[in-house]
Design an enzyme around this catalytic site. Structure first.
Site, PDB file in Angstrom:
ATOM      1  N   ASN A  12       0.871  -1.180   0.000  1.00 57.46           N
ATOM      2  CA  ASN A  12       0.000   0.000   0.000  1.00 57.46           C
ATOM      3  C   ASN A  12       0.905   1.226   0.000  1.00 57.46           C
ATOM      4  O   ASN A  12       1.482   1.571   1.024  1.00 57.46           O
ATOM      5  CB  ASN A  12      -0.883  -0.055   1.261  1.00 57.46           C
ATOM      6  CG  ASN A  12      -1.681   1.212   1.465  1.00 57.46           C
ATOM      7  OD1 ASN A  12      -1.769   2.052   0.570  1.00 57.46           O
ATOM      8  ND2 ASN A  12      -2.275   1.349   2.652  1.00 57.46           N
ATOM      9  N   TRP A  13       1.033   1.841  -1.168  1.00 57.76           N
ATOM     10  CA  TRP A  13       1.981   2.953  -1.292  1.00 57.76           C
ATOM     11  C   TRP A  13       1.445   4.237  -0.671  1.00 57.76           C
ATOM     12  O   TRP A  13       2.172   5.223  -0.571  1.00 57.76           O
ATOM     13  CB  TRP A  13       2.339   3.187  -2.763  1.00 57.76           C
ATOM     14  CG  TRP A  13       3.059   2.053  -3.420  1.00 57.76           C
ATOM     15  CD1 TRP A  13       3.364   0.826  -2.867  1.00 57.76           C
ATOM     16  CD2 TRP A  13       3.577   2.017  -4.754  1.00 57.76           C
ATOM     17  NE1 TRP A  13       4.034   0.051  -3.771  1.00 57.76           N
ATOM     18  CE2 TRP A  13       4.185   0.754  -4.947  1.00 57.76           C
ATOM     19  CE3 TRP A  13       3.585   2.931  -5.821  1.00 57.76           C
ATOM     20  CZ2 TRP A  13       4.786   0.394  -6.157  1.00 57.76           C
ATOM     21  CZ3 TRP A  13       4.188   2.572  -7.025  1.00 57.76           C
ATOM     22  CH2 TRP A  13       4.781   1.317  -7.186  1.00 57.76           C
ATOM     23  N   HIS A  98      -9.467   1.407   4.715  1.00 59.39           N
ATOM     24  CA  HIS A  98      -8.211   1.515   5.467  1.00 59.39           C
ATOM     25  C   HIS A  98      -8.442   2.415   6.683  1.00 59.39           C
ATOM     26  O   HIS A  98      -9.226   3.359   6.619  1.00 59.39           O
ATOM     27  CB  HIS A  98      -7.109   2.085   4.560  1.00 59.39           C
ATOM     28  CG  HIS A  98      -5.761   2.037   5.203  1.00 59.39           C
ATOM     29  ND1 HIS A  98      -5.350   2.997   6.101  1.00 59.39           N
ATOM     30  CD2 HIS A  98      -4.768   1.126   5.131  1.00 59.39           C
ATOM     31  CE1 HIS A  98      -4.138   2.665   6.535  1.00 59.39           C
ATOM     32  NE2 HIS A  98      -3.768   1.534   5.965  1.00 59.39           N
ATOM     33  N   GLU A 170      -5.579  -4.908  10.584  1.00 53.38           N
ATOM     34  CA  GLU A 170      -4.508  -3.944  10.835  1.00 53.38           C
ATOM     35  C   GLU A 170      -4.779  -3.202  12.135  1.00 53.38           C
ATOM     36  O   GLU A 170      -5.556  -2.237  12.150  1.00 53.38           O
ATOM     37  CB  GLU A 170      -4.437  -2.922   9.698  1.00 53.38           C
ATOM     38  CG  GLU A 170      -4.174  -3.515   8.335  1.00 53.38           C
ATOM     39  CD  GLU A 170      -3.601  -2.478   7.382  1.00 53.38           C
ATOM     40  OE1 GLU A 170      -2.475  -2.682   6.934  1.00 53.38           O
ATOM     41  OE2 GLU A 170      -4.260  -1.456   7.134  1.00 53.38           O
ATOM     42  N   GLY A 237       2.747  -1.096   4.325  1.00 57.20           N
ATOM     43  CA  GLY A 237       2.874   0.314   3.980  1.00 57.20           C
ATOM     44  C   GLY A 237       4.328   0.676   3.750  1.00 57.20           C
ATOM     45  O   GLY A 237       4.894   0.467   2.673  1.00 57.20           O
ATOM     46  N   GLY A 238       4.965   1.213   4.809  1.00 55.89           N
ATOM     47  CA  GLY A 238       6.331   1.734   4.710  1.00 55.89           C
ATOM     48  C   GLY A 238       7.319   0.832   3.985  1.00 55.89           C
ATOM     49  O   GLY A 238       8.075   1.296   3.119  1.00 55.89           O
TER      50      GLY A 238
HETATM   51  P1  PGA Z   1       2.829   0.180   7.694  1.00 53.92           P
HETATM   52  O1  PGA Z   1       1.364   0.431   7.056  1.00 53.92           O
HETATM   53  O2  PGA Z   1       3.345  -1.097   7.096  1.00 53.92           O
HETATM   54  O3  PGA Z   1       3.626   1.382   7.270  1.00 53.92           O
HETATM   55  O4  PGA Z   1       2.649   0.077   9.166  1.00 53.92           O
HETATM   56  C1  PGA Z   1       0.456  -0.612   6.872  1.00 53.92           C
HETATM   57  C2  PGA Z   1      -0.833  -0.084   6.274  1.00 53.92           C
HETATM   58  O5  PGA Z   1      -1.279   1.003   6.674  1.00 53.92           O
HETATM   59  O6  PGA Z   1      -1.451  -0.726   5.390  1.00 53.92           O
END
Ligand code: PGA
Length: 254
Positions: A12-13, A98, A170, A237-238
């Site tokens: 997820n960019w 999300h 999440e 994400g990151g």
């Molecule tokens: P993160 O984000 O890996 O940066 O914690 C995950 C997400 O929000 O899908």
């Protein structure tokens, strides 16, 4: 790793990357991940990069996802994107609900359910996100909150649609914070969600649906998380913003 369900790992960019940066990242991933067959891989760039990225991944094992869509079809909805528009770029998945959208855009379970239905009607597979806030976990309300979100956000889906839906658990306190849920904490909630799916749909459906974990998944913690019996992938994400991190994370999960 021997898994009951095929892992699905999606990047997820979020609101990152220009078109040129997106192309670099996508083509780097195509090169690095070309031999991976054990995992379904998806990347979810911003809308502005979907067109170019779709060309970069077209002949690869990487599928395209979007980060949101409208519950409405084409028409007078200024600033919105319809599912049909996403389909133009061979988009396969769409992230819905999300926690950042639940929080900042006030998205409700009801709205997310309408989007999930519209996604299926257009032939897209939704990745429906659920997860509790830190205060809710500390107050012992995780199952209440996640249970309500699962029931509400999947309301109205047929069994067949449910089978084509991915759930992403999440915990909000683990997103972008570097605080990952322990593998045990993740497994506990994943098992709870799967039991709830058996109640809402049926045992076979519950057994087949893939439930991703998301929240600070990194190359060095992916394997332990993915080894949990009810963890069927990750929403990242990151660590999905960089070719090396995302490909290592995927390879470490196999
Ligand atoms: P993160 O984000 O890996 O940066 O914690 C995950 C997400 O929000 O899908």
């Amino acid at each position: 790793m021997d898994k009951e369900r095929k892992l699905i790992i999606a990047g997820n960019w979020k609101m990152n990357k220009t078109v040129a940066e997106s192309l670099d990242l996508a083509s780097g991933l195509v090169r690095e991940l070309k031999d991976v067959k054990e995992v379904d891989i998806a990347i979810c760039p911003p809308f502005t990069a979907l067109s170019e990225v779709s060309k970069a991944v077209i002949d690869s094992n990487i599928r395209l996802g979007a980060q949101n869509m409208s519950q409405n079809g084409y028409g007078a909805h200024t600033g919105e994107i319809a599912a049909g528009m996403l389909k133009e770029f061979s988009t396969k998945y769409v992230i819905l609900g999300h926690s950042e959208r639940r929080e900042y855009q006030r998205e409700s379970d009801e709205l997310i359910a309408a989007k999930a239905k519209a996604a299926h009607e257009a032939g897209l597979k939704p990745i429906v996100c659920v997860g509790e806030q830190l205060e809710e976990r500390e107050a012992g309300k995780t199952e209440d909150i996640v249970g309500t979100q699962v029931r509400g956000s999947l309301a109205g889906l047929t069994t067949e649609e449910m089978l084509g839906t991915v759930i992403a658990y999440e915990p909000v306190w683990a997103i972008g914070t570097g605080k990952t849920a322990t593998a045990g904490q993740a497994q506990e909630v994943h098992a709870f969600i799967r039991n709830l799916l058996a109640e809402l749909f049926d045992a076979d459906t519950a057994k087949a649906v893939r439930i991703q974990y998301g929240g600070s998944v990194k190359p060095d913690n992916a394997r332990e998380l993915m080894s949990q019996p009810d963890v069927d992938g990750a929403l990242v994400g990151g660590a999905s913003l960089d070719v090396r991190n995302f490909s290592e994370l995927i390879k470490n999960s196999i």
